[in-house]
Design an enzyme around this catalytic site. Structure first.
Site, short mmCIF file in Angstrom:
data_model
loop_
_atom_site.label_atom_id
_atom_site.label_comp_id
_atom_site.label_asym_id
_atom_site.label_seq_id
_atom_site.Cartn_x
_atom_site.Cartn_y
_atom_site.Cartn_z
N CYS A 1 12.24 -0.23 13.90
CA CYS A 1 11.11 0.55 14.43
C CYS A 1 11.06 0.56 15.95
O CYS A 1 10.44 1.44 16.55
CB CYS A 1 9.79 0.03 13.88
N HIS B 1 3.29 1.77 17.96
CA HIS B 1 4.03 2.08 16.73
C HIS B 1 3.02 2.22 15.58
O HIS B 1 2.05 1.48 15.49
CB HIS B 1 5.01 0.93 16.45
N ASN C 1 4.54 5.63 8.39
CA ASN C 1 5.44 4.92 9.30
C ASN C 1 6.81 5.60 9.25
O ASN C 1 7.52 5.49 8.25
CB ASN C 1 5.52 3.46 8.85
O1 UT7 Z 1 7.16 -0.92 10.84
C1 UT7 Z 1 7.76 -2.16 10.58
C2 UT7 Z 1 6.78 -3.24 10.59
N1 UT7 Z 1 5.98 -3.22 9.39
C3 UT7 Z 1 4.70 -3.53 9.47
O2 UT7 Z 1 4.19 -3.74 10.54
C4 UT7 Z 1 3.91 -3.67 8.18
C5 UT7 Z 1 3.10 -4.96 8.21
N2 UT7 Z 1 2.39 -5.25 7.00
C6 UT7 Z 1 1.37 -4.51 6.52
O3 UT7 Z 1 1.06 -3.47 7.07
C7 UT7 Z 1 0.59 -5.01 5.33
O4 UT7 Z 1 0.91 -6.35 5.11
C8 UT7 Z 1 0.83 -4.19 4.03
C9 UT7 Z 1 0.23 -2.82 4.17
C10 UT7 Z 1 2.32 -4.09 3.76
C11 UT7 Z 1 0.14 -4.89 2.84
O5 UT7 Z 1 -1.23 -5.08 3.12
P1 UT7 Z 1 -1.90 -6.52 2.93
O6 UT7 Z 1 -3.33 -6.37 3.23
O7 UT7 Z 1 -1.11 -7.50 3.76
O8 UT7 Z 1 -1.73 -6.76 1.40
P2 UT7 Z 1 -0.96 -7.95 0.63
O9 UT7 Z 1 0.50 -7.74 0.69
O10 UT7 Z 1 -1.51 -9.26 1.07
O11 UT7 Z 1 -1.48 -7.69 -0.84
C12 UT7 Z 1 -2.87 -7.83 -1.19
C13 UT7 Z 1 -3.05 -7.40 -2.63
C14 UT7 Z 1 -2.05 -8.05 -3.58
O12 UT7 Z 1 -2.70 -8.26 -4.80
P3 UT7 Z 1 -3.29 -9.72 -5.18
O13 UT7 Z 1 -2.10 -10.64 -5.12
O14 UT7 Z 1 -4.31 -10.03 -4.13
O15 UT7 Z 1 -3.85 -9.50 -6.53
C15 UT7 Z 1 -1.00 -6.99 -3.77
O16 UT7 Z 1 -0.32 -7.09 -5.00
O17 UT7 Z 1 -2.82 -5.99 -2.73
C16 UT7 Z 1 -1.83 -5.74 -3.73
N3 UT7 Z 1 -1.10 -4.55 -3.36
C17 UT7 Z 1 -1.50 -3.32 -3.71
N4 UT7 Z 1 -2.55 -2.89 -4.45
C18 UT7 Z 1 -2.69 -1.57 -4.61
C19 UT7 Z 1 0.04 -4.44 -2.60
N5 UT7 Z 1 0.38 -3.15 -2.47
C20 UT7 Z 1 -0.57 -2.43 -3.15
C21 UT7 Z 1 -0.76 -1.07 -3.37
N6 UT7 Z 1 -1.83 -0.68 -4.09
N7 UT7 Z 1 0.07 -0.13 -2.85
#
Ligand code: UT7
Length: 335
Positions: free
Chosen positions: A116, A256, A286
């Site tokens: 990125c 970004h 993204n």
């Molecule tokens: O460009 C390169 C750099 N990349 C980034 O900067 C991305 C950085 N990371 C992020 O933006 C975020 O971490 C994500 C958007 C990828 C994920 O968001 P989060 O708030 O960190 O969610 P998480 O991974 O901690 O997941 C929370 C919950 C989980 O469920 P449980 O374990 O709490 O029951 C996931 O399974 O959300 C669940 N989950 C979803 N639920 C519905 C993960 N993806 C989804 C989804 N829809 N698409």
């Protein structure tokens, strides 16, 4: 002798027509528009459809527009740098393929893999060639067909990315505009948290690598999130401090576009108000290296010569950085 600066003299972008909405994604994986909007801030993304079309197609569309609006001809270009994580092929460089398609014959061309952070890295490369006095018209491209490496059965990654391309024409100037300062850093401990496991020399493609879904983006979101906020804020604060800038001096902060919550957290730490933070993640998601030039292209009509911009990026590697630009022209000149 006056110092030579590298300045953007034109910017274009291309977003493919197909709009992949949250509604459509929620029919592919177990997710909702509400989850994606609140956790990430994305409503839709663009996807390149069509047999045999790859990253160079997106880039060439953007370059065609840039040539048209700036009146540039292919033979004037003396260097082409293409930042991409989704090259048309493992080799040759997508930049070389672009030269072939665009009839650019008087340049040398290479790709940059900085995930990125690709656009800032490529621009910094271009600036060094220009400041040396050896190059006069450089294309800095950032183009990504992210959909080519997204697993549309994985809800953790499939909503996050889109396809798109941006291209800047970069030229020398002795005026007090252009790239003023850049900070680029690499934290190689980031590999486990964001990568594509197979398809390189460690795990070339086999039936097994395909069956295991190793040819897709893998991300441990929370770890990447924390590093992105801390690292982008650190380098953005550092570049402002060492150039004696305060938030009021900035026309725009252009981060970004990976997650609206990351953008908000970084802007808060920098003390930059929402009205000065460029955000278009809702429409395009993204697009990896392409997010920043696409933002610049959208802002171009409103930009004024001398506007102070801070750009900030973070991606796989980890690679991250910030850049202080003084915009080089009144954007309405291309209207
Ligand atoms: O460009 C390169 C750099 N990349 C980034 O900067 C991305 C950085 N990371 C992020 O933006 C975020 O971490 C994500 C958007 C990828 C994920 O968001 P989060 O708030 O960190 O969610 P998480 O991974 O901690 O997941 C929370 C919950 C989980 O469920 P449980 O374990 O709490 O029951 C996931 O399974 O959300 C669940 N989950 C979803 N639920 C519905 C993960 N993806 C989804 C989804 N829809 N698409």
């Amino acid at each position: 002798m006056k110092k030579m600066n590298a300045v953007i003299t034109g910017i274009s972008a291309y977003l493919p027509d197909y709009v992949l909405t949250n509604e459509e994604i929620s029919r592919m994986v177990d997710t909702t528009d509400e989850w994606i909007m609140t956790r990430v801030g994305i409503k839709e993304r663009r996807i390149l459809k069509g047999e045999g079309l790859g990253t160079s197609y997106l880039a060439c569309k953007a370059i065609e527009d840039l040539f048209r609006k700036t009146g540039t001809t292919p033979d004037e270009i003396d260097l082409v740098i293409c930042a991409t994580s989704t090259p048309d092929h493992v080799f040759p460089a997508t930049a070389a393929i672009i030269c072939g398609k665009m009839g650019i014959k008087n340049a040398f061309a290479y790709d940059i893999q900085a995930a990125c952070a690709g656009f800032l890295t490529a621009f910094y490369n271009a600036a060094n060639y220009i400041e040396s006095g050896r190059h006069k018209k450089v294309l800095v491209i950032a183009a990504e067909k992210m959909s080519s490496m997204i697993d549309y059965t994985d809800r953790a990654t499939s909503p996050l990315f889109g396809d798109g391309a941006g291209v800047a024409l970069v030229e020398p100037t002795t005026e007090d505009v252009g790239m003023m300062d850049t900070i680029l850093r690499t934290d190689g401990s980031g590999f486990p948290y964001l990568h594509m496991k197979a398809g390189g020399s460690v795990y070339p493609a086999t039936h097994e690598t395909v069956d295991k879904h190793w040819h897709y983006v893998y991300q441990e979101g929370q770890t990447v999130f924390k590093n992105a906020v801390a690292d982008m804020a650190d380098v953005s604060e550092e570049i402002m401090k060492r150039n004696n800038l305060v938030a009021d001096d900035l026309a725009w902060f252009i981060p970004h576009q990976a997650n609206l919550r990351i953008i908000d957290a970084v802007a808060r730490r920098m003390g930059v108000g929402k009205e000065k933070v460029m955000v278009n993640i809702e429409k395009y998601a993204n697009t990896s290296a392409a997010t920043i030039p696409i933002c610049l292209w959208e802002l171009e009509p409103t930009l004024k010569k001398g506007d102070k911009l801070v750009l900030s990026t973070f991606g796989a590697g980890f690679t991250y950085g910030s850049m202080y630009l003084k915009w080089g022209y009144d954007g309405n000149k291309y209207k």
